[in-house]
Design an enzyme around this catalytic site. Structure first.
Site, PDB file in Angstrom:
ATOM      1  CE  LYS A   1      -3.983   0.499   0.865  1.00 54.55           C
ATOM      2  NZ  LYS A   1      -4.995   1.012  -0.109  1.00 54.55           N
TER       3      LYS A   1
ATOM      4  CG  ASP B   1      -6.628  -1.116  -2.189  1.00 50.16           C
ATOM      5  OD1 ASP B   1      -5.516  -1.208  -2.732  1.00 50.16           O
ATOM      6  OD2 ASP B   1      -7.224  -0.030  -2.057  1.00 50.16           O
TER       7      ASP B   1
ATOM      8  CG  ASP C   1      -3.101 -13.758   7.651  1.00 54.70           C
ATOM      9  OD1 ASP C   1      -3.539 -14.860   7.267  1.00 54.70           O
ATOM     10  OD2 ASP C   1      -3.174 -13.360   8.830  1.00 54.70           O
TER      11      ASP C   1
ATOM     12  CG  ASP D   1      -6.863 -17.374   4.527  1.00 53.99           C
ATOM     13  OD1 ASP D   1      -6.053 -18.297   4.333  1.00 53.99           O
ATOM     14  OD2 ASP D   1      -7.327 -17.099   5.654  1.00 53.99           O
TER      15      ASP D   1
END
Ligand code: NAD
Length: 368
Positions: free
Chosen positions: A196, A229, A253, A257
């Site tokens: 980011k 994002d 993380d 997933d």
């Protein structure tokens, strides 16, 4: 045929379905030992809740030293409701954290592959997901989960403040980027680095250090930078645009997933955690399925062993330099799925339901 001498593999079955799925992996290693003239020495040990029950600690020093001495650790799963009330230091998960920390496993590799036989298990449209094969590389030992200062402290007006610190150094960024670039060289030569950098200085550093390593040592790799994002959205919109994604601990993380779940079944997802090479060129490593100990189905011989079997295949490829055997094992898994054999979790119409041990036996049959 060449004998591979003194290669120690440590199997840590753990809790819940761990022993059931690791049993199938042990059968496969024994098959390789018998039929391919490989000579793996299999060691075993207790870890997690089962170790706590016997030794009052989630991992004993003895097991820990076995892990240090082995070429690869293959772990089933740890945890379960009966250990939830234990104090933090005795919890089953502490064993995993200790292994990751002490073996310095800084790179977590999670492939997200959509098996063509299981396209319907995904929540995405078949044309978006079919043929998906991406690898997420997550930094595992730095960033906001470990940075100091951290804690919860009282402030004025009876309020409290929670603090975590996101830090990365050049070395921490470049060593995980190197893993990603090396993997990409064996795949489609493309790396997407996510951070980011629009709102975080540590993100700016991440972007610059990844780019500088690429410009110095990996000129043939196609490197793209993407905000984390946006990457989360692109994974749902058009996941096949990616080859290797490299990112920090926190974003990794979440993104790993998300990517893993694109493929639909927890029972099929392997993972690898890799450390640095030592001076003999050996990489410390641990391989485990993405799923947990599944206490709801433990002891019933219905768990899907494929995630753990594919974790062995990753160990053959990334730690043991046995690409041929890894390909052979991957092919055997594909063939069994082609034949319509399914454990309960991936069962669908007109397929044949098999138990954990029958699935392992069928894979061995194909190896033969
Ligand atoms: P889980 O992954 O154990 O189970 C989630 C669901 O998926 C359950 O319905 C389970 O039956 C099913 N499932 C999981 N693996 C399967 C397999 N191989 N075959 C068929 N079905 C499968 O997650 P959870 O229920 O959130 O956690 C259970 C325990 O596992 C907890 O104690 C948790 O802390 C622990 N856990 C351990 C690890 C690990 O050891 N690395 C990872 C995640 C969770």
């Amino acid at each position: 045929m060449i004998k591979v001498k003194d290669r120690k593999l440590l199997l840590l079955a753990g809790d819940g379905i761990g022993p059931e799925v690791v049993r199938e992996v042990k059968k496969i290693i024994e098959w390789f030992n018998k039929n391919k003239s490989l000579d793996f020495k299999i060691e075993e040990g207790l870890v997690g809740g089962i170790s706590y029950e016997k030794h009052k600690t989630p991992i004993t020093d003895e097991v820990f030293y076995k892990a240090l001495e082995s070429e690869a650790v293959i772990l089933g799963a740890v945890g379960g409701p009966k250990y939830d009330s234990l104090e933090f230091s005795k919890r089953p998960e502490r064993a995993l954290l200790k292994l990751r920390k002490e073996l310095k496993l800084f790179a977590n590799l999670r492939p997200a592959i959509c098996f063509k036989q299981l396209v319907e298990a995904s929540s995405l449209k078949p044309e978006i997901i079919s043929g998906l094969d991406i690898m997420i590389v997550r930094e595992l030992t730095g960033g906001i989960y470990f940075g100091e200062p951290r804690g919860i402290e009282p402030i004025e007006n009876n309020e409290r403040k929670g603090v975590n610190t996101h830090t990365y150094t050049t070395n921490e960024i470049q060593r995980v980027a190197r893993v990603a670039f090396d993997l990409a060289k064996k795949r489609k030569n493309k790396v997407t680095s996510c951070e980011k950098s629009n709102v975080m200085e540590a993100g700016v550093l991440w972007r610059e250090e990844v780019q500088s390593l690429r410009d110095k040592e990996y000129k043939k790799i196609d490197l793209e930078h993407m905000l984390a994002d946006n990457c989360a959205m692109q994974l749902l919109r058009n996941p096949k645009q990616f080859d290797v994604i490299v990112t920090d601990n926190l974003f990794g993380d979440i993104l790993s997933d998300e990517a893993a779940m694109l493929t639909g079944s927890l029972g099929l997802l392997p993972s690898a955690s890799l450390g640095a090479r030592d001076k003999n060129g050996k990489i410390r490593s641990m391989y485990e399925p993405v799923h947990g100990s599944a206490p709801d189905i433990a002891g019933k011989n219905i768990a899907n062993p494929i995630a753990t079997i594919l974790s062995l295949s990753m160990a053959l490829r990334y730690s043991l330099d046995l690409d041929k055997e890894a390909n052979q094992l991957d092919k055997a898994v594909q063939s069994v799925l082609d034949d319509g054999l399914r454990t309960k979790d991936i069962m669908s119409k007109n397929k044949k339901e098999v138990s954990t041990s029958q699935m392992g036996d069928a894979i061995i049959n194909y190896l033969s």
